[in-house]
Scaffold this motif. Structure first.
Motif, PDB file in Angstrom:
ATOM      1  N   ALA A  97      20.642  94.836  61.468  1.00 58.67           N
ATOM      2  CA  ALA A  97      21.210  93.512  61.246  1.00 58.67           C
ATOM      3  C   ALA A  97      20.221  92.695  60.421  1.00 58.67           C
ATOM      4  O   ALA A  97      19.074  92.502  60.833  1.00 58.67           O
ATOM      5  N   HIS A 133      19.510  89.094  58.720  1.00 61.62           N
ATOM      6  CA  HIS A 133      19.899  87.684  58.787  1.00 61.62           C
ATOM      7  C   HIS A 133      19.389  86.985  57.531  1.00 61.62           C
ATOM      8  O   HIS A 133      18.204  86.726  57.378  1.00 61.62           O
ATOM      9  N   ILE A 149      24.290  89.139  57.655  1.00 64.15           N
ATOM     10  CA  ILE A 149      24.710  87.868  58.254  1.00 64.15           C
ATOM     11  C   ILE A 149      24.245  86.722  57.356  1.00 64.15           C
ATOM     12  O   ILE A 149      23.057  86.646  57.012  1.00 64.15           O
ATOM     13  N   ASP A 150      25.172  85.843  56.978  1.00 63.51           N
ATOM     14  CA  ASP A 150      24.811  84.719  56.119  1.00 63.51           C
ATOM     15  C   ASP A 150      25.887  83.636  56.251  1.00 63.51           C
ATOM     16  O   ASP A 150      27.081  83.959  56.333  1.00 63.51           O
ATOM     17  N   ALA A 163      27.043  83.333  60.001  1.00 66.78           N
ATOM     18  CA  ALA A 163      26.012  82.992  60.977  1.00 66.78           C
ATOM     19  C   ALA A 163      26.674  82.499  62.261  1.00 66.78           C
ATOM     20  O   ALA A 163      27.686  81.812  62.232  1.00 66.78           O
ATOM     21  N   THR A 190      27.348  86.145  66.886  1.00 64.04           N
ATOM     22  CA  THR A 190      26.569  87.099  67.671  1.00 64.04           C
ATOM     23  C   THR A 190      27.452  87.963  68.552  1.00 64.04           C
ATOM     24  O   THR A 190      27.226  89.174  68.686  1.00 64.04           O
ATOM     25  N   ALA A 197      16.482  94.440  63.638  1.00 60.89           N
ATOM     26  CA  ALA A 197      16.936  93.182  63.052  1.00 60.89           C
ATOM     27  C   ALA A 197      15.826  92.597  62.197  1.00 60.89           C
ATOM     28  O   ALA A 197      14.647  92.682  62.545  1.00 60.89           O
ATOM     29  N   ASP A 230      14.720  89.016  60.175  1.00 62.69           N
ATOM     30  CA  ASP A 230      14.899  87.632  59.758  1.00 62.69           C
ATOM     31  C   ASP A 230      14.391  87.545  58.338  1.00 62.69           C
ATOM     32  O   ASP A 230      13.184  87.575  58.090  1.00 62.69           O
ATOM     33  N   THR A 245      17.342  81.442  62.255  1.00 56.19           N
ATOM     34  CA  THR A 245      17.562  82.862  61.961  1.00 56.19           C
ATOM     35  C   THR A 245      16.639  83.748  62.793  1.00 56.19           C
ATOM     36  O   THR A 245      17.014  84.860  63.160  1.00 56.19           O
ATOM     37  N   ALA A 274      18.459  83.920  66.090  1.00 56.49           N
ATOM     38  CA  ALA A 274      19.662  84.748  65.957  1.00 56.49           C
ATOM     39  C   ALA A 274      19.311  86.216  65.785  1.00 56.49           C
ATOM     40  O   ALA A 274      20.011  87.105  66.297  1.00 56.49           O
ATOM     41  N   SER A 275      18.232  86.479  65.061  1.00 54.16           N
ATOM     42  CA  SER A 275      17.805  87.859  64.837  1.00 54.16           C
ATOM     43  C   SER A 275      17.426  88.523  66.159  1.00 54.16           C
ATOM     44  O   SER A 275      17.840  89.657  66.451  1.00 54.16           O
ATOM     45  N   SER A 305      20.458  89.306  68.276  1.00 57.74           N
ATOM     46  CA  SER A 305      21.346  90.350  67.761  1.00 57.74           C
ATOM     47  C   SER A 305      20.891  91.755  68.147  1.00 57.74           C
ATOM     48  O   SER A 305      21.577  92.738  67.853  1.00 57.74           O
TER      49      SER A 305
END
Length: 343
Positions: free
Chosen positions: A168, A170, A193-194, A214, A217, A231, A233, A240, A243-244, A247
């Motif tokens: 993943a 980000h 992911i963006d 974004a 998740t 993942a 970032d 991010t 989120a990273s 994920s």
């Protein structure tokens, strides 16, 4: 020589005549044929990564050897590139194969004049220079200079990515797209992911398996059956980074690729919930040494990794400021490469 000079943070960039660089005794001066425009340069322009003014940015370069120092074995006319971290080549870390943590490293475009210019000096060139195969165009080598090489080491060295794993990424800018293409070439399954629809569309057009907005998740966890194995970032901002981490599946590996600046240099880390309970690993990441370039170049040369689609435009030096302003508005995708140095 002509060079693009920064006189004030966030201000206009001026095309000027400046003195040619002196050739280091152990190095070379190259005639720059191509230089990428990187978000790291943007950090300097906005003051997030301060430099001494006036200043010439540019650190993703490729060119032809024009001058050779008396203690350097390279020859004029050679096609070369080099890491953006120029190491000393002689300290314990360099000798142990860890040049990116060399204590006396020098980064063109940050510590001194960079490659938004017709010529660039490279120190310790026998250690730092990377011969460029004829089959790889200068603009592709320049596009590789920071983002692709960083993504390569992040996946191969730091994350130890294996075929079949989910990755993943980000942030689908230059380094994010590079990571996604490399991951696919290595047999991994990819998620980009963006928040930008344009960036997601560009990622999908390059063959990324799944693209998500974004904040999706829950969708990512469902698609991957519990989370990504790796993942990245790719932006270096607090949201991010969080989120990273979220994920990832249990025992997942996080690699911090994007450079955090300003308020993002310090983040809140849910240590119990994520790192402890999920047993996650977090890896720092910066640069790639010259000795590690050949494996990546071989992947490009034999066609297993096609980087040409990453390059969205060939521009002149005077176009760089416009790219920086678009970066500020998060309105760029892919890699812009300077190939015109006369204007």
């Amino acid at each position: 020589m002509k060079a693009l000079v920064m006189h004030e943070v966030g201000g206009p960039l001026a095309l000027e005549e400046v003195a040619d660089p002196a050739c280091p005794e152990d190095g070379v001066v190259i005639a720059v044929e191509a230089c990428g425009v990187c978000r790291s340069d943007h950090h300097s322009w906005t003051g997030g990564d301060p430099v001494t003014l006036p200043h010439i940015m540019g650190h993703e370069f490729a060119g032809i050897v024009a001058e050779v120092g008396p203690s350097c074995a390279l020859r004029t006319g050679q096609r070369i590139t080099a890491p953006f971290i120029l190491s000393c080549g002689d300290c314990p870390d360099c000798r142990a194969g860890r040049p990116t943590i060399c204590a006396t490293q020098y980064c063109p475009g940050f510590h001194g004049p960079g490659a938004f210019a017709e010529r660039l000096a490279i120190r310790a060139a026998d250690f730092n220079a990377v011969p460029l195969p004829d089959a790889i165009p200068f603009e592709v080598a320049a596009a590789m200079g920071c983002r692709v090489t960083t993504a390569w080491r992040a996946l191969v060295d730091r994350a130890a990515l294996r075929p079949g794993e989910w990755v993943a990424v980000h942030g689908c800018g230059g380094v994010g797209l590079s990571a996604l293409l490399i991951a696919r070439a290595l047999g991994a399954r990819t998620i980009g992911i963006d928040p930008s629809p344009g960036a997601r569309a560009h990622a999908k057009s390059l063959g990324v398996d799944v693209v998500l907005d974004a904040g999706q998740t829950d969708a990512l966890l469902e698609i991957t059956g519990g989370g990504a194995h790796v993942a990245l970032d790719a932006l270096g901002i607090a949201d991010t980074f969080d989120a990273s981490l979220r994920s990832l599946r249990k025992l997942g590996r996080q690699v911090q690729v994007g450079m955090p600046t300003g308020a993002h240099e310090t983040v809140r880390l849910p240590l119990l919930e994520l790192v402890y309970a999920r047993q996650l690993s977090i890896h720092g990441m910066r640069g790639l040494g010259a000795a590690s370039f050949p494996a990546l170049l071989a992947l490009v040369e034999d066609g297993r990794l096609d980087l040409a689609p990453l390059i969205v435009d060939h521009i002149a030096l005077t176009d760089v400021e416009g790219i920086f302003r678009a970066m500020t508005a998060h309105a760029t995708s892919g890699i812009h490469v300077v190939t015109r140095f006369d204007r």
